[in-house]
Design a protein around this motif. Sequence first.
Motif, short mmCIF file in Angstrom:
data_model
loop_
_atom_site.label_atom_id
_atom_site.label_comp_id
_atom_site.label_asym_id
_atom_site.label_seq_id
_atom_site.Cartn_x
_atom_site.Cartn_y
_atom_site.Cartn_z
N ALA A 209 0.72 -1.13 -0.08
CA ALA A 209 0.04 -0.01 0.18
C ALA A 209 0.94 1.23 0.07
N LEU A 210 1.92 1.34 0.83
CA LEU A 210 2.76 2.36 0.60
C LEU A 210 3.48 2.50 -0.41
N MET A 211 3.78 1.93 -1.19
CA MET A 211 4.56 1.74 -2.59
C MET A 211 3.52 2.15 -3.64
N ARG A 212 2.20 1.99 -3.37
CA ARG A 212 1.21 2.42 -4.30
C ARG A 212 0.85 3.97 -4.11
N VAL A 213 0.71 4.13 -2.73
CA VAL A 213 0.53 5.62 -2.36
C VAL A 213 1.72 6.46 -3.03
N GLY A 214 2.96 5.97 -2.55
CA GLY A 214 4.23 6.75 -2.79
C GLY A 214 4.29 7.03 -4.48
N THR A 215 3.77 5.93 -5.32
CA THR A 215 3.85 5.92 -6.77
C THR A 215 2.77 7.13 -7.04
N GLY A 216 1.52 7.01 -6.58
CA GLY A 216 0.51 7.66 -6.83
C GLY A 216 0.74 9.26 -6.41
N VAL A 217 1.44 9.76 -5.34
CA VAL A 217 1.89 11.00 -5.04
C VAL A 217 2.91 11.51 -6.07
N VAL A 218 3.77 10.74 -6.52
CA VAL A 218 4.80 11.28 -7.23
C VAL A 218 4.30 11.46 -8.69
N ALA A 219 3.21 10.40 -9.19
CA ALA A 219 2.78 10.72 -10.34
C ALA A 219 1.75 11.91 -10.43
#
Length: 183
Positions: free
Chosen positions: A72-82
């Motif tokens: 979940a943290l990986m996906r949130v991080g990817t979403g925030v950066v993108a």
Amino acid sequence: MNLRSVLLLRGALSVLFALYLIVAPASAQLQHLLGRNGLFSLADGLIGLALAFALNRYAPGKWLFALALADALMRVGTGVVAFAYPNLQDRIVGAVAFFGSLITVCIALGVVGLVYVLMNRGASSEGRAGGLPALIVSACTLLFGVALMFGFSIEDGRRMLVGLFALATGLTFLVTGLRLKRA
């Protein structure tokens, strides 16, 4: 929210997003909003956080908390950066850094997930649940990272890859949620 509801919500969101990516034309305006800005990844990551905490409250699934939280943290991080940098892939250095990091994290998370699930799955059959879905999602994450590494450099290819990844994980979450007994 209980575990079943979170699984069904995450699965439905992923399947709908996947169907949109696979069916919709690449030039659609919504494609730009959902795909390039990371809105889906951010929403999926937030629901993933809810899933991690629901697993932590569900005794047979408690052993998957750390793995679900990392995902979940990986996906949130990817979403925030993108989301913060919507034109990141138009800049060579930014795209290499972003996709390089994403590939590395997906491969590492997939391998760690597979090893973790295979090592802990048989520890106690009555006290452990969710091994097969976690194994499928870990394998999908690993394959996604490897596929990104080996050539999905054109935008249409990445769109289809993300669509297939979202479809596979979404169906896994939906089936798992449907098979889980009501609390």
